[in-house]
Design an enzyme around this catalytic site. Structure first.
Site, PDB file in Angstrom:
ATOM      1  N   GLY A   8       0.829  -1.196   0.000  1.00  0.00           N
ATOM      2  CA  GLY A   8       0.000   0.000   0.000  1.00  0.00           C
ATOM      3  C   GLY A   8       0.862   1.245   0.000  1.00  0.00           C
ATOM      4  N   GLY A  10      -0.032   4.491  -0.357  1.00  0.00           N
ATOM      5  CA  GLY A  10      -0.664   5.764  -0.068  1.00  0.00           C
ATOM      6  C   GLY A  10       0.220   6.574   0.874  1.00  0.00           C
ATOM      7  N   GLY A  13       1.367   4.349   4.100  1.00  0.00           N
ATOM      8  CA  GLY A  13       2.292   3.287   3.726  1.00  0.00           C
ATOM      9  C   GLY A  13       3.641   3.834   3.306  1.00  0.00           C
ATOM     10  N   HIS A  32      -0.198  -1.307  -6.588  1.00  0.00           N
ATOM     11  CA  HIS A  32      -0.757  -1.998  -7.754  1.00  0.00           C
ATOM     12  C   HIS A  32      -0.586  -1.192  -9.034  1.00  0.00           C
ATOM     13  CE1 HIS A  32      -4.151   0.609  -6.562  1.00  0.00           C
ATOM     14  NE2 HIS A  32      -4.506   0.560  -7.825  1.00  0.00           N
ATOM     15  N   LYS A 191     -12.598   6.712  15.953  1.00  0.00           N
ATOM     16  CA  LYS A 191     -12.285   8.146  16.058  1.00  0.00           C
ATOM     17  C   LYS A 191     -12.534   8.851  14.733  1.00  0.00           C
ATOM     18  CE  LYS A 191      -8.258   7.611  13.792  1.00  0.00           C
ATOM     19  NZ  LYS A 191      -7.706   8.331  12.616  1.00  0.00           N
ATOM     20  N   SER A 254      -6.268  15.811   8.487  1.00  0.00           N
ATOM     21  CA  SER A 254      -7.207  14.701   8.638  1.00  0.00           C
ATOM     22  C   SER A 254      -8.203  14.655   7.481  1.00  0.00           C
ATOM     23  CB  SER A 254      -7.973  14.853   9.967  1.00  0.00           C
ATOM     24  OG  SER A 254      -9.080  13.973  10.004  1.00  0.00           O
ATOM     25  N   VAL A 279      -9.347   7.766  -0.010  1.00  0.00           N
ATOM     26  CA  VAL A 279     -10.295   7.048   0.831  1.00  0.00           C
ATOM     27  C   VAL A 279     -10.572   7.842   2.110  1.00  0.00           C
ATOM     28  CG1 VAL A 279     -10.650   4.967   2.209  1.00  0.00           C
ATOM     29  CG2 VAL A 279      -9.625   4.800  -0.070  1.00  0.00           C
TER      30      VAL A 279
END
Length: 339
Positions: A8, A10, A13, A32, A191, A254, A279
């Site tokens: 991963g 992102g 990661g 990927h 959270k 965030s 995401v």
């Protein structure tokens, strides 16, 4: 030095790969997308971490088999919805026992499984050494700037948690250990729901009073559910409870806060997701937490209000009014029931 495979690429990661590579480990980061692997091998990942030069010893690949064969320590840093698919693919290429370290924060809707449970279901025992959860108040954008960050490695097996602690810990990335896997996973996942709610109130133009109320009462309902599921109450007073809640509810880094902020300003959920381009775990987790509250018969009014906004078409202002108009309650009841 150890060989480590990170799945991963992102922001999180990549940031954790940065830490591991700086600690002298031989890190192979899987994505990927072949073009992203090529970019990382040129020492940038600008879609997720702008203007950051990655360590020269950090390598990337889009070949899953190569990533699996590279090591016996796997860091799973994909979104919750991709955990099963990626772990199943890893399993098909795996011929040895591996330590799985997951760093995602979410709950699977419908099955209501935590991520460690999902990994255990996808990877057979003969290929499975242990699973460790790495979680806490940590923005990737700050980690790659080497700003002080503190997280928790949780496993029922203390030796496994301590191994992960040793792999990651350095002068700017401090790692504690914990044996309360349920509490750490529930705190990290739920959270995000409260951060969405806080973002909505900020978007509506409400002030610090509303934010403080949501964070405090949000922590109460997270702990209420977590303890009912078997977590240790004190975990929610630690890094993966109140610590992660603070950082996610108060920072523009965030994603969940930013998504909630856009909702509060009147954008639709589809508009928000299109604009974010990444995401937003709290949306999916809200559905799962709503189902968990029903399954465990635990009242979660903030979660219910957010669920109504996201999935039932209730306006953000109406949801706030519903929360404020609830029946009278004694604040100490929650605290006493957790003891």
């Amino acid at each position: 030095m150890e060989k480590i495979s990170v799945f991963g690429a992102g922001s999180w990661g990549t940031a954790l790969s940065y830490v591991l590579a700086q600690n002298g480990h031989d890190v192979l980061l899987w994505t990927h997308r072949a073009e992203q692997a090529e970019e990382i091998n040129q020492h940038t990942n600008n879609r997720y971490l702008k203007n950051i030069k990655l360590p020269e010893n950090l390598k990337a690949t889009s070949d899953l088999k190569a990533a699996v064969n590279h090591s016996a320590t796997f860091v799973i840093a994909v979104p919750t919805k991709a955990v099963r698919e990626v772990c199943s693919a890893i399993k098909d290429e795996l011929d040895k026992k591996a330590l799985f370290v997951h760093v995602s924060k979410g709950i699977e809707p419908d099955s209501l499984k935590r991520i460690s449970e999902m990994i255990r279901e996808e990877v057979p025992p003969q290929l499975f050494e242990d699973v460790v959860v790495l979680s806490g108040p940590s923005h990737a954008e700050e980690v790659v700037l080497e700003q002080p960050t503190t997280v928790t490695a949780a496993s029922e097996n203390t030796a496994s948690a301590e191994k992960v602690q040793d792999l990651f810990m350095n002068h700017y990335f401090r790692v504690y250990t914990n044996t309360d896997v349920i509490g750490v996973e529930i705190g990290g996942a739920l959270k995000n729901i409260i951060a969405l709610a806080v973002g909505i109130t900020d978007g509506l133009g409400y002030g610090d009073n509303a934010k403080a109320a949501l964070m405090t009462r949000g922590l109460a309902e997270i702990a209420r559910l977590g303890v009912k599921m078997g977590a240790t109450p004190l975990t929610f007073s630690g890094l993966t409870g109140v610590g992660d809640l603070i950082v996610t509810c108060t920072s523009p880094h965030s994603r969940n806060w930013r998504a909630g902020n856009m909702l509060g300003k009147g954008k639709t959920i589809d508009q928000v997701l299109e604009e974010m381009g990444m995401v937003v775990e709290g949306i999916r987790t809200t559905k799962a937490a709503h189902q968990l509250s029903e399954a465990y018969d635990v009242p979660m009014p903030i979660t219910d209000a957010l669920y109504a906004v996201l999935f039932e078409g209730v306006s953000t202002k109406d949801a706030v009014e519903l929360l404020m108009g609830r029946m009278k309650k004694n604040e100490m009841e929650d605290l006493i029931n957790l003891l």
